[in-house]
Design a protein around this motif. Structure first.
Motif, PDB file in Angstrom:
ATOM      1  N   VAL A 172     121.289  77.653  37.105  1.00 30.14           N
ATOM      2  CA  VAL A 172     120.688  76.712  36.152  1.00 30.14           C
ATOM      3  C   VAL A 172     121.212  76.961  34.747  1.00 30.14           C
ATOM      4  N   SER A 192     113.164  72.865  43.212  1.00 29.23           N
ATOM      5  CA  SER A 192     113.520  73.957  44.116  1.00 29.23           C
ATOM      6  C   SER A 192     112.370  74.317  45.054  1.00 29.23           C
ATOM      7  N   LEU A 237     119.611  81.674  41.529  1.00 21.80           N
ATOM      8  CA  LEU A 237     119.148  80.362  41.064  1.00 21.80           C
ATOM      9  C   LEU A 237     119.146  80.298  39.543  1.00 21.80           C
ATOM     10  N   MET A 261     114.959  70.203  37.708  1.00 24.02           N
ATOM     11  CA  MET A 261     115.721  71.110  38.571  1.00 24.02           C
ATOM     12  C   MET A 261     114.859  72.253  39.077  1.00 24.02           C
ATOM     13  N   LEU A 262     114.132  72.862  38.161  1.00 22.37           N
ATOM     14  CA  LEU A 262     113.329  74.030  38.534  1.00 22.37           C
ATOM     15  C   LEU A 262     112.258  73.658  39.552  1.00 22.37           C
ATOM     16  N   LEU A 269     108.196  80.265  42.935  1.00 21.83           N
ATOM     17  CA  LEU A 269     108.682  80.655  44.255  1.00 21.83           C
ATOM     18  C   LEU A 269     108.190  82.024  44.711  1.00 21.83           C
ATOM     19  N   SER A 322     103.250  81.090  44.377  1.00 22.40           N
ATOM     20  CA  SER A 322     103.803  79.798  44.797  1.00 22.40           C
ATOM     21  C   SER A 322     102.749  78.865  45.384  1.00 22.40           C
ATOM     22  N   GLN A 359     110.863  72.435  46.889  1.00 25.09           N
ATOM     23  CA  GLN A 359     110.995  71.628  48.089  1.00 25.09           C
ATOM     24  C   GLN A 359     112.010  72.194  49.079  1.00 25.09           C
ATOM     25  N   TRP A 360     112.993  72.927  48.574  1.00 30.19           N
ATOM     26  CA  TRP A 360     114.073  73.323  49.481  1.00 30.19           C
ATOM     27  C   TRP A 360     114.376  74.814  49.508  1.00 30.19           C
ATOM     28  N   PHE A 361     113.908  75.569  48.519  1.00 31.30           N
ATOM     29  CA  PHE A 361     114.289  76.979  48.462  1.00 31.30           C
ATOM     30  C   PHE A 361     113.654  77.775  49.595  1.00 31.30           C
ATOM     31  N   PHE A 408     110.826  80.399  37.777  1.00 31.24           N
ATOM     32  CA  PHE A 408     111.151  80.562  39.197  1.00 31.24           C
ATOM     33  C   PHE A 408     110.228  81.594  39.859  1.00 31.24           C
TER      34      PHE A 408
END
Length: 222
Positions: free
Chosen positions: A207, A188, A203, A184-185, A121, A125, A190-192, A117
């Motif tokens: 998970v 994120s 987050l 899943m990771l 992020l 990123s 796309q939307w975090f 993450f």
């Protein structure tokens, strides 16, 4: 007349210093310019896409003439390749730090997720966005190299997941669990948004809660 038998003086060659010679000021400046170009390209590729970004855009972002860019990179394609590699190098470096520590499998998995993450992020990123969404623009040889690096990165998760599976903390087949976790990771990205009031630690906890099942025997002990 007798010749002198005095030995000739020996010339001792100066020892070469070990390691690489220090870089000149010009070489350091060139290296810094190259890094600036890569960072600017990563940001622009994320904002406008690879196809929507011109070499003129990248050169302008670092205060260069467009033609000067080609003193550092032969083409925009080569620059994208460097951006994608840099993203994976950063991810692998973070992951290595996690794996050097000695923890139980559940803690290690949490730290791997947190590290992923951070790379996805955090400050890296822009580079990871290129890895996920722009690497399709690379040529076949380049994609193969990137696929190998990604495979190496994901493979290090397997022993951790296998250890959790063997103790009942993971109740999904290991290869499937790995694919689901990375889905899943990576999704994120796309939307975090930090403005959502959700932290990276939040987050990570979410998970881990979805992935790890505490065996009933362990629950009874507590």
């Amino acid at each position: 007349m007798m010749c002198s038998t005095r030995p000739l003086p020996t010339v001792v060659a100066a020892k070469r210093p070990r390691g690489r010679p220090p870089k000149t000021l010009q070489e350091r400046n060139e290296g810094n310019r190259r890094q600036d170009i890569v960072k600017a390209a990563a940001k622009l590729f994320r904002r406008h896409g690879f196809n929507g970004t011109s070499t003129r855009d990248i050169a302008s972002a670092v205060g260069m003439h467009s033609g000067s860019l080609f003193c550092h990179f032969a083409s925009k394609d080569e620059l994208l390749y460097e951006v994608v590699q840099e993203g994976l190098r950063r991810a692998l470096a973070r992951q290595t730090i996690v794996l050097l520590a000695t923890h139980d499998a559940a803690t290690t998995l949490r730290q791997l997720i947190r590290s992923h993450f951070d790379t996805l992020l955090g400050q890296s990123s822009d580079f990871m966005h290129a890895v996920l969404y722009e690497s399709r623009s690379l040529n076949t040889r380049q994609r193969n190299v990137i696929a190998k690096l990604q495979g190496d990165y994901e493979a290090t998760w397997m022993p951790v997941l296998q250890a959790l599976s063997s103790t009942g903390y993971l109740q999904v087949e290991v290869p499937l669990a790995r694919n689901l976790i990375f889905g899943m990771l990576n999704g994120s990205a796309q939307w975090f948004n930090p403005k959502m009031g959700i932290s990276i630690d939040d987050l990570t906890d979410a998970v881990v809660a979805l992935c790890i099942h505490v065996p009933r025997q362990s629950q009874n002990r507590t």
